[in-house]
Scaffold this motif. Structure first.
Motif, short mmCIF file in Angstrom:
data_model
loop_
_atom_site.label_atom_id
_atom_site.label_comp_id
_atom_site.label_asym_id
_atom_site.label_seq_id
_atom_site.Cartn_x
_atom_site.Cartn_y
_atom_site.Cartn_z
N SER A 84 69.08 82.09 -59.11
CA SER A 84 70.38 81.99 -58.44
C SER A 84 70.78 80.55 -58.14
O SER A 84 71.54 80.29 -57.21
N GLY A 85 70.25 79.62 -58.91
CA GLY A 85 70.61 78.21 -58.73
C GLY A 85 69.79 77.48 -57.69
O GLY A 85 70.06 76.32 -57.40
N TYR A 86 68.79 78.13 -57.14
CA TYR A 86 67.92 77.43 -56.19
C TYR A 86 66.93 76.56 -56.96
O TYR A 86 66.54 76.88 -58.09
N ASP A 87 66.52 75.48 -56.34
CA ASP A 87 65.61 74.51 -56.96
C ASP A 87 64.20 75.07 -56.94
O ASP A 87 63.56 75.13 -55.89
N VAL A 88 63.70 75.49 -58.10
CA VAL A 88 62.38 76.13 -58.17
C VAL A 88 61.24 75.15 -57.89
O VAL A 88 60.17 75.56 -57.43
N VAL A 89 61.44 73.87 -58.10
CA VAL A 89 60.42 72.87 -57.78
C VAL A 89 60.31 72.71 -56.26
O VAL A 89 59.21 72.57 -55.72
N ALA A 90 61.42 72.77 -55.57
CA ALA A 90 61.44 72.57 -54.12
C ALA A 90 60.63 73.63 -53.36
O ALA A 90 60.10 73.35 -52.28
N ARG A 98 63.97 67.73 -61.19
CA ARG A 98 64.28 68.09 -62.58
C ARG A 98 63.21 67.53 -63.51
O ARG A 98 62.74 68.22 -64.41
N GLU A 99 62.83 66.29 -63.31
CA GLU A 99 61.81 65.66 -64.16
C GLU A 99 60.46 66.35 -64.01
O GLU A 99 59.75 66.55 -65.00
N ALA A 100 60.10 66.74 -62.79
CA ALA A 100 58.84 67.48 -62.58
C ALA A 100 58.88 68.80 -63.33
O ALA A 100 57.91 69.20 -63.97
N PHE A 101 60.02 69.48 -63.28
CA PHE A 101 60.18 70.75 -63.98
C PHE A 101 60.05 70.54 -65.49
O PHE A 101 59.34 71.29 -66.17
N LEU A 102 60.74 69.55 -66.02
CA LEU A 102 60.70 69.29 -67.46
C LEU A 102 59.29 68.96 -67.94
O LEU A 102 58.92 69.29 -69.06
N ALA A 103 58.50 68.33 -67.07
CA ALA A 103 57.12 67.98 -67.43
C ALA A 103 56.23 69.22 -67.53
O ALA A 103 55.25 69.22 -68.28
N ASN A 104 56.56 70.28 -66.78
CA ASN A 104 55.73 71.48 -66.77
C ASN A 104 56.54 72.68 -66.27
O ASN A 104 56.29 73.19 -65.17
N ALA A 112 56.56 75.84 -66.95
CA ALA A 112 55.82 77.08 -66.68
C ALA A 112 55.18 77.05 -65.29
O ALA A 112 54.97 78.10 -64.68
N LYS A 113 54.89 75.87 -64.79
CA LYS A 113 54.30 75.76 -63.44
C LYS A 113 55.31 76.17 -62.37
O LYS A 113 54.94 76.78 -61.37
N TYR A 114 56.57 75.81 -62.57
CA TYR A 114 57.57 75.99 -61.52
C TYR A 114 58.45 77.23 -61.67
O TYR A 114 58.96 77.74 -60.67
N ALA A 115 58.65 77.69 -62.88
CA ALA A 115 59.52 78.85 -63.08
C ALA A 115 58.93 80.07 -62.38
O ALA A 115 57.71 80.25 -62.35
N PRO A 116 59.77 80.92 -61.80
CA PRO A 116 59.25 82.12 -61.15
C PRO A 116 58.47 82.99 -62.15
O PRO A 116 58.85 83.09 -63.31
N GLN A 117 57.43 83.60 -61.67
CA GLN A 117 56.64 84.49 -62.50
C GLN A 117 57.48 85.68 -62.93
O GLN A 117 58.46 86.03 -62.28
N TYR A 118 57.07 86.31 -64.00
CA TYR A 118 57.73 87.51 -64.54
C TYR A 118 59.21 87.25 -64.84
O TYR A 118 60.07 88.09 -64.61
N ASP A 119 59.49 86.03 -65.31
CA ASP A 119 60.85 85.65 -65.71
C ASP A 119 61.86 85.84 -64.59
O ASP A 119 63.02 86.17 -64.83
N ASP A 157 48.36 81.29 -55.41
CA ASP A 157 47.59 80.59 -56.46
C ASP A 157 48.48 79.64 -57.26
O ASP A 157 48.41 79.59 -58.49
N ASP A 158 49.33 78.91 -56.56
CA ASP A 158 50.21 77.90 -57.14
C ASP A 158 51.23 78.47 -58.13
O ASP A 158 51.65 77.79 -59.07
N LYS A 159 51.63 79.73 -57.91
CA LYS A 159 52.66 80.37 -58.73
C LYS A 159 53.72 80.97 -57.82
O LYS A 159 53.40 81.52 -56.77
N LEU A 160 54.97 80.87 -58.25
CA LEU A 160 56.10 81.36 -57.48
C LEU A 160 56.41 82.81 -57.84
O LEU A 160 56.64 83.13 -59.00
#
Length: 174
Positions: free
Chosen positions: A36-42, A82-88, A90-97, A121-124
């Motif tokens: 919904s446009g929220y910052d997944v890294v934050a 944004r740069e942290a997200f681009l670097a990884n 899969a680490k930041y995107a919510p699980q199960y798409d 376990d470090d997953k959203l």
């Protein structure tokens, strides 16, 4: 087999593999953004409340600071995020798409509400409603075992096209 038949078979195989690679689209609601446009890294820098308590509000992204991943646009509150997200991603995107973790544990794809989140376990992980959060939190490890085992058969299915119940997003800003 003649060359024509081999070419058709090779094309069908390539299409099959290509379809598998793009299976499991990210859930995107009517904002047009993943989460919904929220910052997944934050989420990873927010304090996390104990089980049974609501989590802090997520950080809205800025529609001018975005990145593409898994067929969706993600918004970020800063270029650094944004740069942290681009670097990884899969680490930041919510699980199960971005679908509800408890819904996946129960065998289906329903929307994940980005205000109902928890990092395990470090997953959203997201859930769909406050009531569902209660069910999920009754046995997070058991529900994660179920969702992990259910996900391979659900992943290739199209993303949910349902709306998040009683939802009005404030994100993204900018």
């Amino acid at each position: 087999m003649n060359r024509f038949t081999l070419a058709i078979a090779a094309t069908a195989t390539a299409i099959s593999f290509a379809s598998a690679a793009f299976a499991g689209d990210q859930y995107v609601d009517d904002t047009g953004f993943a989460a919904s446009g929220y910052d997944v890294v934050a989420y990873f820098s927010l304090p996390q409340n104990p089980v049974g308590q609501s989590q802090p509000a997520p950080v809205p992204g800025n529609k001018a600071i975005t990145a593409e991943y898994n067929g969706a646009t993600f918004a970020f509150s800063s270029e650094e995020n944004r740069e942290a997200f681009l670097a990884n991603p899969a680490k930041y995107a919510p699980q199960y798409d971005g679908h509800c973790a408890y819904g996946v544990a129960k065998g289906g794809k329903v929307p994940g509400n980005p205000t109902l989140w928890r990092i395990v376990d470090d997953k959203l992980y997201l859930n769909i409603t406050k009531n569902v959060v209660g069910f999920w939190e009754e046995d997070i490890p058991g529900n994660l075992n179920l969702s992990t085992s259910n996900w391979p058969s659900l992943d290739p299915q199209p993303a949910s096209d349902r709306a998040i119940p009683q939802w009005s997003s404030a994100a993204p800003k900018g």
